[in-house]
Motif scaffolding. Structure first.
Motif, short mmCIF file in Angstrom:
data_model
loop_
_atom_site.label_atom_id
_atom_site.label_comp_id
_atom_site.label_asym_id
_atom_site.label_seq_id
_atom_site.Cartn_x
_atom_site.Cartn_y
_atom_site.Cartn_z
N GLU A 54 0.84 -1.21 0.00
CA GLU A 54 0.00 0.00 0.00
C GLU A 54 0.88 1.26 0.00
N ASP A 55 1.95 1.23 0.77
CA ASP A 55 2.86 2.38 0.81
C ASP A 55 3.62 2.55 -0.51
N ARG A 81 2.96 1.52 -3.53
CA ARG A 81 2.20 1.88 -4.73
C ARG A 81 1.89 3.37 -4.80
N GLN A 82 1.92 4.04 -3.64
CA GLN A 82 1.74 5.49 -3.66
C GLN A 82 2.91 6.19 -4.35
N ILE A 83 4.06 5.51 -4.35
CA ILE A 83 5.26 6.06 -4.97
C ILE A 83 5.37 5.66 -6.45
N GLY A 138 3.01 3.82 -8.40
CA GLY A 138 1.83 3.76 -9.26
C GLY A 138 1.21 2.38 -9.37
N SER A 192 -2.11 -2.95 -9.29
CA SER A 192 -3.11 -2.43 -8.36
C SER A 192 -4.10 -1.47 -9.01
N GLY A 214 -6.47 -2.45 -3.60
CA GLY A 214 -6.13 -1.20 -4.27
C GLY A 214 -7.27 -0.67 -5.11
N ASP A 261 -10.13 2.71 -3.84
CA ASP A 261 -9.59 3.76 -4.70
C ASP A 261 -10.55 4.96 -4.73
#
Length: 512
Positions: free
Chosen positions: A70-71, A73-75, A77, A93, A410, A414
């Motif tokens: 989760e962390d 994928r914020q970076i 994509g 995701s 994800g 969303d």
């Protein structure tokens, strides 16, 4: 079902101590071997160390794997790469990418990657619906399960089994509540009820409570044993895990010896009709005895029958029970939703017990279950996919041997797809504002059962169980926190499925 992309924290300390020793001998050789491979244009991801890749980052993060994802994928994509030792993991995701891979190009990503040696043992060399590579074996096994066991017609044959299990569940909760000042363990009771249903469907036999508990323990031990170890990510460490391999063989032997007893008992019941008065007219096992698999002349062996029965039981037990636990937690936290649901049941069903035929007449119940599966998918990853041959996705190379991991949570959380996704709000499905297709064919907004050709074959059965169980529990009991007026902790942890960190103990007040 639990994702193969998570691994047990218990091996981390052993990992660090063994790593320094093992890598000193092998790091130069393996690094040279890696650099000799053609350079691929893999999706981006955090830079890793030689040989071990990103294992250190994941292990030292102090987080569950799904939290780490989760962390990250914020970076990076909706598509990124983690190099987990020898495994290349490509995480998807984003709804559009997952739809492209698993729906538009379904066959291309419909296979499974190579199994680790322990899983090979317990899957009878990938002789199961979930583990089989994309091909004739998988088609034969899945077709048999879906058409001969999980069709709507077959599921209706077990209506009385579900009704009796619900009655026993209600009585167990009443007994526990009376003995413990109203407090009951939600997951434990829900899990027992679901497991009893699946046992009856699988073996077509009635088992005493001791046999049920023993079967449950045997299968739990199997799940613990196949949980990935550090040597699955770094095969060079396998010489240090001989004890674990020996233990795995012992567990497999125990599993086969115990389960075969009930396979033989079912055989005798079929050969001598009326000899076992508890035997039902049909079971999943009946479809397996003479199952003809494309490319094979022989019927499944005893070990293969054990694998297929264990898959059926494991696939529907923890996922359903976990969903019920999260459901009761949400109803306690949102008493207005609990009240509205109870009022709908009371108005439309009256004083009689809720039956599964009532489900389609209870729109708010259906909305609650949809929101429950959106907010709390029982597992955050589908079972691992792999490409049937090297291909591309979003312009990146996807090697045939890569583990393609689909991050289900994800999508369902969303904010681009959902209004206020962090809120538990069944009304979103009542207003017509949100429409969903949980198969993902008409749109990718929530896919708690996976999607595409490898979608969970038990989707229909699971939704029946969740609707019926939640309806009966709300009809019979008013649920509140324990201790009284305390706030529930919604922290998650991975334990075969994504469960509440502190197992839910709640007060069940009889409405009678």
């Amino acid at each position: 079902m639990a994702s193969s992309s998570s691994f047990s924290d218990q091996y981390l300390q052993l990992f660090f101590s063994l790593l320094a020793f093992a890598l000193s001998a092998f790091i130069f050789f393996l690094a040279q071997k890696r650099t000799s491979k053609p350079r691929l244009n893999l999706p981006p991801g955090p830079r890793g160390w030689p040989v071990v890749g990103n294992l250190f980052q994941v292990a030292r993060s102090g987080k569950h794997f799904f939290e780490y994802i989760e962390d990250i994928r914020q970076i990076y994509g909706p598509i990124f790469t983690l190099q987990m030792g020898s495994r290349t993991m490509i995480i998807l995701s984003g709804a559009d990418l997952i739809h492209e891979a698993l729906i538009k190009r379904g066959p291309a990503f419909a296979s499974r990657p190579a199994e680790n040696p322990t899983r090979i043992i317990f899957s009878s060399n990938k002789f199961s619906v979930n583990a089989a590579v994309y091909g004739s074996l998988w088609r034969s096994l899945r077709r048999n399960m879906v058409e001969n066991m999980l069709s709507s017609t077959r599921l209706k044959e077990f209506r009385d089994v579900r009704k009796n299990a619900m009655d026993k569940l209600v009585q167990r909760i009443r007994t526990d509540a009376a003995a413990n000042g109203g407090a009951v363990w939600v997951l434990k009771n829900a899990r027992f009820a679901v497991f009893c249903i699946l046992l009856a469907m699988c073996f077509g036999l009635e088992m005493d409570e001791e046999s049920v508990e023993k079967m449950d323990q045997v299968l739990k031990t199997v799940l613990i044993t196949v949980d990935p170890r550090i040597d699955d990510f770094l095969p060079i460490l396998r010489p240090f895990f001989s004890k674990q391999r020996k233990r795995a063989m012992e567990v497999r032997t125990e599993q086969i010896e115990f389960v075969v007893q009930f396979i033989n008992r079912r055989k005798k019941a079929l050969q001598n009709p009326g000899s076992d008065i508890t035997a039902t007219s049909f079971s999943y096992l009946d479809t397996l005895f003479d199952l003809k698999v494309d490319g094979r002349k022989s019927s499944p062996t005893d070990a293969e029958l054990v694998t297929l029965c264990s898959e059926f039981l494991n696939g529907g037990t923890d996922t359903t029970a976990t969903t019920i636990e999260w459901g009761i937690a949400e109803l306690i936290t949102n008493p207005n939703i609990q009240k509205k649901l109870h009022e709908e049941i009371k108005q439309l069903v009256g004083d009689r017990k809720v039956d599964e035929s009532d489900i389609e007449k209870l729109p708010y119940l259906q909305a609650v279950v949809k929101e429950l599966l959106r907010r709390h998918p029982p597992t955050y990853f589908s079972l691992t996919h792999s490409a049937i041959e090297a291909t591309k996705l979003a312009g990146y190379d996807i090697p045939m041997e890569a583990n393609v991991e689909v991050y289900l949570a994800g999508i369902s959380n969303d904010p681009k797809l959902w209004k206020n996704p962090e809120k538990f709000e069944p009304e979103r499905f009542m207003s017509g504002e949100e429409e969903v297709d949980m198969t993902g064919i008409k749109g990718m907004k929530m896919i708690p059962f996976g999607v595409g050709r490898r979608i969970c074959p038990g989707l229909g059965m699971a939704t029946i169980h969740v609707h019926l169980m939640l309806a009966r529990l709300v009809q019979e009991f008013e649920w509140s926190s324990y201790p009284p007026n305390s706030k529930l902790d919604f922290t998650k942890k991975y334990e075969f499925t994504v469960v509440m960190k502190n197992s839910l103990r709640a007060i069940a007040t009889d409405r009678a």
